[in-house]
Design a protein around this motif. Structure first.
Motif, PDB file in Angstrom:
ATOM      1  N   VAL A 144      19.699   9.677  59.248  1.00 16.35           N
ATOM      2  CA  VAL A 144      19.425   8.758  60.358  1.00 16.35           C
ATOM      3  C   VAL A 144      19.444   7.378  59.738  1.00 16.35           C
ATOM      4  N   PHE A 145      20.385   6.528  60.154  1.00 16.19           N
ATOM      5  CA  PHE A 145      20.742   5.340  59.378  1.00 16.19           C
ATOM      6  C   PHE A 145      20.661   4.090  60.243  1.00 16.19           C
ATOM      7  N   MET A 146      19.853   3.115  59.788  1.00 12.99           N
ATOM      8  CA  MET A 146      19.859   1.798  60.397  1.00 12.99           C
ATOM      9  C   MET A 146      20.653   0.809  59.539  1.00 12.99           C
ATOM     10  N   ASN A 147      20.356   0.770  58.248  1.00 17.51           N
ATOM     11  CA  ASN A 147      21.144  -0.018  57.301  1.00 17.51           C
ATOM     12  C   ASN A 147      20.822   0.483  55.897  1.00 17.51           C
ATOM     13  N   GLU A 148      21.357  -0.180  54.884  1.00 16.69           N
ATOM     14  CA  GLU A 148      21.218   0.331  53.517  1.00 16.69           C
ATOM     15  C   GLU A 148      19.773   0.352  53.031  1.00 16.69           C
ATOM     16  N   ASN A 149      18.900  -0.388  53.682  1.00 21.46           N
ATOM     17  CA  ASN A 149      17.489  -0.411  53.269  1.00 21.46           C
ATOM     18  C   ASN A 149      16.575   0.454  54.123  1.00 21.46           C
ATOM     19  N   TYR A 150      17.105   1.020  55.196  1.00 22.71           N
ATOM     20  CA  TYR A 150      16.275   1.783  56.121  1.00 22.71           C
ATOM     21  C   TYR A 150      17.023   3.009  56.620  1.00 22.71           C
ATOM     22  N   HIS A 151      16.674   4.175  56.098  1.00 19.55           N
ATOM     23  CA  HIS A 151      17.286   5.426  56.545  1.00 19.55           C
ATOM     24  C   HIS A 151      16.453   6.603  56.077  1.00 19.55           C
ATOM     25  N   TYR A 152      16.569   7.714  56.799  1.00 20.62           N
ATOM     26  CA  TYR A 152      15.989   9.000  56.413  1.00 20.62           C
ATOM     27  C   TYR A 152      17.135   9.972  56.165  1.00 20.62           C
ATOM     28  N   ASP A 153      17.034  10.776  55.092  1.00 25.36           N
ATOM     29  CA  ASP A 153      18.131  11.672  54.723  1.00 25.36           C
ATOM     30  C   ASP A 153      17.628  13.090  54.491  1.00 25.36           C
ATOM     31  N   ILE A 154      18.383  14.062  54.970  1.00 31.08           N
ATOM     32  CA  ILE A 154      18.197  15.448  54.571  1.00 31.08           C
ATOM     33  C   ILE A 154      19.504  15.873  53.922  1.00 31.08           C
ATOM     34  N   ALA A 155      19.427  16.418  52.689  1.00 30.47           N
ATOM     35  CA  ALA A 155      20.640  16.608  51.911  1.00 30.47           C
ATOM     36  C   ALA A 155      20.517  17.789  50.968  1.00 30.47           C
ATOM     37  N   LYS A 156      21.666  18.223  50.516  1.00 27.04           N
ATOM     38  CA  LYS A 156      21.758  19.208  49.436  1.00 27.04           C
ATOM     39  C   LYS A 156      22.313  18.486  48.219  1.00 27.04           C
ATOM     40  N   MET A 157      21.744  18.770  47.040  1.00 23.03           N
ATOM     41  CA  MET A 157      22.252  18.126  45.832  1.00 23.03           C
ATOM     42  C   MET A 157      21.962  19.005  44.618  1.00 23.03           C
TER      43      MET A 157
END
Length: 511
Positions: free
Chosen positions: A394-407
């Motif tokens: 969920v992305f507003m800009n490079e300084n504000y986002h929430y991420d769910i990811a596999k790594m």
């Protein structure tokens, strides 16, 4: 019959409109998203269909950041006009600080290369084609480039050269940031429509008129003609309007406004496109909406409002090109994405840059258009090198986002949930996960996001949550709204492992 605002939901600000035959065409700002300037078509002003983008080539829309001090750069406030068989869209690319226009014979394109206007020191430009074939460019002055207000010049529409000196024509009514001007000729009067008060809670629409295109302009004694300031109405910051006359003779205005979350008074969907009727007084002054107020529900008058087109909940990525709802963040690297490498999948290759950087990350996203909704994707991703990562944000800009990811981290594959809020950065939770495929999901309400994951046939497990308010415009800054994005990164180096996304599903909830 009634219709409801917004008529185009989610981040679609600064609407501008024109009419050709029985069709209306509308464009909005796109800032740093690519392709730029979404263009919509409608036959009734209420039901809109996106037919493409105006700026589809990097040569038309370079977005490489030179400076980072402005949170939203790129395309500000385009204006669309039609004249003698051509559509024109004029705008300013704040990233390169240049004003230009493009033209096309058909609204879906192809659109021309940019024609830059040298010597135009302003933003929010608009074109006006007078009866005598003279063409005027009207704009707002850049801070420090002269008195604050609206100025105007005559333009050679073939070459883009200004053929007169810029003249200051109106300072507005005293509200801050007079901008977004449009010039019209109606009943032998030249009307100058302006946005004032800044694009927040004090936003408003004001108007002046003159018998000559350069004025002097007489301010409407009843200004503003539209503003929801100092009210508790569900739509706020109404302003930046454009006028249009329908075939039945009625007048209408499209304008921006945002819907704040009631419990927080902040907003995260972005500024949206709204519609209201325009009435004219006996003295020849327009009033927008219900005595200058915009509401959620309005009378459609004689507009033939249709049932909205059914929402397309699922994109299976079976086409050779992305649907018009999708965008990249800045100019994409061609080799970072593909719809043909694995048939029926969107394939992403992570670059060295991340979602936190000022470069163009590997990111394909679409606007959040509903407070209550669920989005999900099935991702096939088997990272092999340390730091390789792919997921859903969920992305507003490079300084504000929430991420769910596999790594992959320290030789193990994990599912993680991470929050980036300004200078605060935290991996909230990590779960070991060694399956090649995973379903990632976000459930949104007006106040929160809940993130979960599952195997393709397994039980859904919640991994974290975050407040919508922390990604709001009031906290994150800038002029955009939230995106749901599919992304990949190598966290400092290019990934060798592709991330394949089988589908993206967006299910609206009840508002």
């Amino acid at each position: 019959m009634k219709y409801k605002n917004p008529v185009i939901s989610g981040f679609h600000p600064d609407p501008s409109i024109c009419k050709v035959g029985e069709n209306f065409f509308l464009v909005t700002s796109s800032f740093e998203y690519f392709p730029g300037i979404p263009i919509f078509q409608s036959k009734n002003l209420v039901n809109w269909e996106q037919i493409g983008h105006v700026l589809t080539r990097e040569a038309q829309l370079p977005l490489k950041r030179e400076h980072s001090f402005i949170p939203s750069q790129g395309i500000f406030a385009p204006t669309i006009r039609y004249h003698k068989g051509r559509f024109y869209v004029i705008t300013t690319n704040i990233t390169i600080r240049k004003t230009f226009y493009v033209w096309a014979e058909h609204p879906e394109g192809p659109w021309s290369d940019p024609i830059f206007i040298d010597g135009f020191r302003g933003y929010d430009p608009s074109l006006f084609f007078d009866d005598n074939d003279k063409v005027y460019i009207t704009g707002a002055s850049f801070p420090g480039a002269g008195p604050e207000g609206i100025f105007q010049a005559e333009l050679d529409i073939d070459s883009g050269k200004m053929i007169s000196e810029s003249q200051f024509v109106w300072e507005g009514t005293g509200g801050s940031s007079p901008e977004g001007p449009h010039l019209y000729k109606i009943n032998d009067w030249y009307y100058l429509l302006v946005a004032e008060g800044g694009t927040e809670y004090g936003h408003m629409v004001t108007i002046a008129r003159s018998r000559k295109p350069y004025g002097p302009f007489e301010s409407n004694p009843h200004n503003p003609i539209l503003s929801n300031r100092s009210t508790k109405l569900p739509i706020q910051a109404t302003g930046h309007a454009d006028l249009i006359q329908a075939s039945d003779g009625t007048w209408w205005a499209v304008f921006l406004g945002f819907r704040p979350v009631k419990s927080t008074k902040v907003h995260h969907l972005g500024r949206e496109t709204n519609l209201a009727a325009v009435e004219w007084s006996e003295e020849g002054w327009p009033v927008i909406g219900e005595n200058g107020r915009a509401k959620v529900e309005h009378d459609a008058k004689l507009l033939l409002v249709n049932e909205p087109t059914p929402w397309l909940e699922r994109d299976d990525f079976n086409c050779e090109s992305l649907a018009t709802v999708w965008n990249f963040y800045r100019n994409p690297l061609e080799s970072s994405w593909s719809l043909t490498e694995q048939q029926g999948f969107l394939t992403l290759y992570g670059q060295s840059c991340t979602l936190n950087d000022l470069e163009s990350p590997t990111f394909v996203g679409r606007r959040q258009q509903h407070f209550n909704c669920e989005v999900s994707t099935l991702m096939e991703f088997s990272p092999t090198e340390e730091g390789e990562e792919a997921g859903l944000t969920v992305f507003m800009n490079e300084n504000y986002h929430y991420d769910i990811a596999k790594m992959i981290q320290k030789g193990q594959t994990i599912i993680l949930f991470r929050c980036r809020v300004g200078s605060l950065w935290k991996v909230v939770k990590e779960i070991l996960y060694d399956e090649p495929s995973v379903v990632l999901k976000i459930k949104a309400t007006d106040t929160s996001f809940t993130f979960s994951y599952a195997t393709p046939t397994g039980e859904e497990k919640v991994i974290g949550s975050g407040e919508t308010s922390l990604l709001s415009t009031q906290i994150a800054g800038g002029f955009t709204g939230l995106y749901f994005g599919l992304y990949a990164t190598g966290n400092g180096k290019c990934s060798t492992a592709p991330a394949h996304f089988d589908y993206f599903q967006y299910v609206p909830g009840q508002e």
